[in-house]
Scaffold this motif. Structure first.
Motif, PDB file in Angstrom:
ATOM      1  N   PRO A  45       0.825  -1.204   0.000  1.00  0.00           N
ATOM      2  CA  PRO A  45       0.000   0.000   0.000  1.00  0.00           C
ATOM      3  C   PRO A  45       0.853   1.244   0.000  1.00  0.00           C
ATOM      4  CG  PRO A  45      -0.878  -1.604   1.529  1.00  0.00           C
ATOM      5  CD  PRO A  45       0.421  -2.150   1.040  1.00  0.00           C
ATOM      6  N   GLY A  46       0.526   2.161  -0.874  1.00  0.00           N
ATOM      7  CA  GLY A  46       1.339   3.345  -1.044  1.00  0.00           C
ATOM      8  C   GLY A  46       0.952   4.460  -0.096  1.00  0.00           C
ATOM      9  N   TYR A  91      10.571   5.248   5.356  1.00  0.00           N
ATOM     10  CA  TYR A  91       9.425   4.414   5.014  1.00  0.00           C
ATOM     11  C   TYR A  91       8.114   5.130   5.333  1.00  0.00           C
ATOM     12  CZ  TYR A  91       5.817   0.964   4.927  1.00  0.00           C
ATOM     13  OH  TYR A  91       4.636   0.313   4.648  1.00  0.00           O
ATOM     14  N   LEU A  92       8.067   5.890   6.419  1.00  0.00           N
ATOM     15  CA  LEU A  92       6.862   6.671   6.716  1.00  0.00           C
ATOM     16  C   LEU A  92       6.581   7.655   5.578  1.00  0.00           C
ATOM     17  CD1 LEU A  92       7.266   7.466  10.538  1.00  0.00           C
ATOM     18  CD2 LEU A  92       5.928   5.640   9.455  1.00  0.00           C
ATOM     19  N   ILE A  93       7.645   8.225   5.029  1.00  0.00           N
ATOM     20  CA  ILE A  93       7.477   9.123   3.877  1.00  0.00           C
ATOM     21  C   ILE A  93       6.911   8.348   2.697  1.00  0.00           C
ATOM     22  CG2 ILE A  93       8.751  10.483   2.166  1.00  0.00           C
ATOM     23  CD1 ILE A  93      10.631  11.355   4.413  1.00  0.00           C
ATOM     24  N   TYR A  94       7.425   7.145   2.486  1.00  0.00           N
ATOM     25  CA  TYR A  94       6.952   6.318   1.376  1.00  0.00           C
ATOM     26  C   TYR A  94       5.479   5.951   1.556  1.00  0.00           C
ATOM     27  CZ  TYR A  94       6.488   2.200  -1.631  1.00  0.00           C
ATOM     28  OH  TYR A  94       6.064   1.292  -2.567  1.00  0.00           O
ATOM     29  N   ARG A  95       5.089   5.621   2.770  1.00  0.00           N
ATOM     30  CA  ARG A  95       3.735   5.124   3.017  1.00  0.00           C
ATOM     31  C   ARG A  95       2.706   6.241   3.133  1.00  0.00           C
ATOM     32  NH1 ARG A  95       1.686   0.232   4.688  1.00  0.00           N
ATOM     33  NH2 ARG A  95      -0.366   0.334   5.679  1.00  0.00           N
ATOM     34  N   PHE A  96       3.078   7.341   3.806  1.00  0.00           N
ATOM     35  CA  PHE A  96       2.103   8.379   4.109  1.00  0.00           C
ATOM     36  C   PHE A  96       2.331   9.682   3.356  1.00  0.00           C
ATOM     37  CE2 PHE A  96       2.371   5.668   7.906  1.00  0.00           C
ATOM     38  CZ  PHE A  96       1.057   5.254   7.995  1.00  0.00           C
ATOM     39  N   GLY A  97       3.446   9.784   2.659  1.00  0.00           N
ATOM     40  CA  GLY A  97       3.754  11.017   1.957  1.00  0.00           C
ATOM     41  C   GLY A  97       4.669  11.913   2.773  1.00  0.00           C
TER      42      GLY A  97
END
Length: 411
Positions: free
Chosen positions: A18-19, A238-244
């Motif tokens: 999930p992106g 990874y938080l940036i990847y997942r939540f922007g």
């Protein structure tokens, strides 16, 4: 020289997930993004950096090449001398991938995923490397004979805290990874959310700066001040990847880099004895900054179009390459050099042999053993009970002589 090697990462954890989502953990429906094959490629780059550091960057073992790499391959040595920084890149990727792979998983699933990834290839590598160290012509005269106790202790992957000689000195990084997995397991047990992970990163970052100035050695052991900024930076990416991306996350990544550049002073000093010449702090900072920038770019989708399938295979070979490259590589280099081959042909031949051996270990040992271990660990009987089983009373467990029924004959 032994204190550099890439930590292990699970290629399956790089599957499409999930992106980015809006909000702070429970927001709108997620969208799928393509597999992060770019991270597989980055792992390959980091692995080659580490391999070249041990083979070409280290001057301390002239018996490997029949001379120092600095004189035999001066240009390549100048670059390879900084190859130990590949481990910083690996720790960044590790923080990113571990957070990705365990998001939404139970603690048991998290435990299983780490065990089946770490141990099968590791056990095979211990066997192969041990045979070379004990029975082949070693390339390092300081390498001692390994006892059966050494092998058995190394099977636990806890040989460093046990004070036991490592089958291959590069395995020290596995102890670093194990500590990261252990402390991250607490967050997994609570359940991963945006806020919890971010708070965890903040607390860990503060402790990594403060604890070294205290006498709390046990806490320092798990806080890992020298490596914490990279794991934390990867998790936040990874938080940036997942939540922007937002300014809080970007500033947090930048803060981990500022702490990391300070830690590089000690890191460079610890590897100077192997390189046997001065190491530039400025060069280390530039390499570290590039590592941060590339992983952050991947987190922000800059490499989503890179979908070359061969990168997946390259990523799968990284762990076997790490486990096998030093002692076996040293022995192969010495063997080819004794055959009269030049330095550059020897380097190419040994690198090819290492990649082939790593593929064989991955295809015919790691994959089937991992599948077997997963089935065993997923068996229902291994699940922890949700409550204690009933306690058996002493009366039920104490054997008593049979009492004949009233009126029955005792003869």
């Amino acid at each position: 020289m032994s204190k550099v090697a890439p930590p292990p990462l699970d290629p399956k954890s790089l599957q499409a997930i999930p992106g980015p989502r809006t909000g702070s953990g429970s927001g709108t429906a997620a969208v799928r993004r393509p597999r992060l094959r770019a991270l597989d490629g980055l792992r390959l780059v980091a692995a080659l950096m580490v391999v070249l550091f041990h083979w070409v960057g280290v001057n301390r073992y002239p018996t490997v090449w029949g001379g120092t790499p600095e004189k035999l391959m001066p240009v390549l040595h100048a670059f390879s001398a900084y190859g130990f920084l590949g481990v910083q890149l690996f720790f960044l990727i590790s923080g990113f991938v571990i957070c990705m792979s365990c998001w939404g998983r139970t603690p048991r699933q998290y435990f299983t995923s780490r065990v089946v990834r770490l141990f099968p290839a590791y056990w095979v590598a211990i066997l192969l490397t041990g045979l070379v160290v004990n029975y082949a012509a070693t390339a390092r005269p300081t390498r001692g004979h390994l006892t059966l106790g050494d092998f058995l202790s190394n099977m636990t992957m806890l040989q460093q805290p046990l004070g036991v000689a490592e089958v291959d000195p590069v395995y020290w990084t596995l102890w670093v990874e194990l500590r990261f997995y252990l402390i991250f397991a607490f967050v997994v047990a609570l359940g991963l959310t945006y806020r919890r992970v971010l708070v965890f990163c903040g607390i860990w970052m503060v402790l990594s700066v403060v604890v070294p100035g205290t006498d709390m050695k046990m806490l320092e052991l798990f806080v890992m001040p020298e490596y914490a900024p990279y794991f934390i930076g990867g998790v936040i990416m990874y938080l940036i990847y997942r939540f922007g991306a937002n300014w809080l996350l970007l500033a947090s990544v930048g803060f981990t880099f500022l702490v990391a550049q300070h830690q590089l002073v000690g890191t460079g000093n610890s590897f100077k004895y192997g390189v046997m010449h001065a190491i530039s702090w400025e060069v280390m900072v530039v390499v570290c900054l590039i590592a941060y920038a590339v992983v952050l770019a991947a987190a922000m989708g800059a490499f989503d179009r890179i979908q070359w399938k061969w990168l997946t295979t390259a990523g799968a070979l990284t762990y076997p390459v790490y486990l096998l490259h030093q002692e076996i590589g040293f022995a192969l280099i010495r063997w080819f050099r004794n055959l009269g081959m030049g330095a550059w042909p020897t380097l190419g031949a040994v690198l090819t042999a290492l990649l082939v051996l790593s593929w064989l270990v991955h295809r015919y040992a790691e994959r089937p053993l991992s599948a077997l271990m997963r089935r065993m660990l997923d068996a229902p009987g291994l699940a922890l009970p949700k409550s204690d089983p009933p306690v058996r009373s002493r009366a039920a467990t104490t054997e008593r002589p049979a009492v004949p029924a009233e009126g029955a004959s005792t003869r």
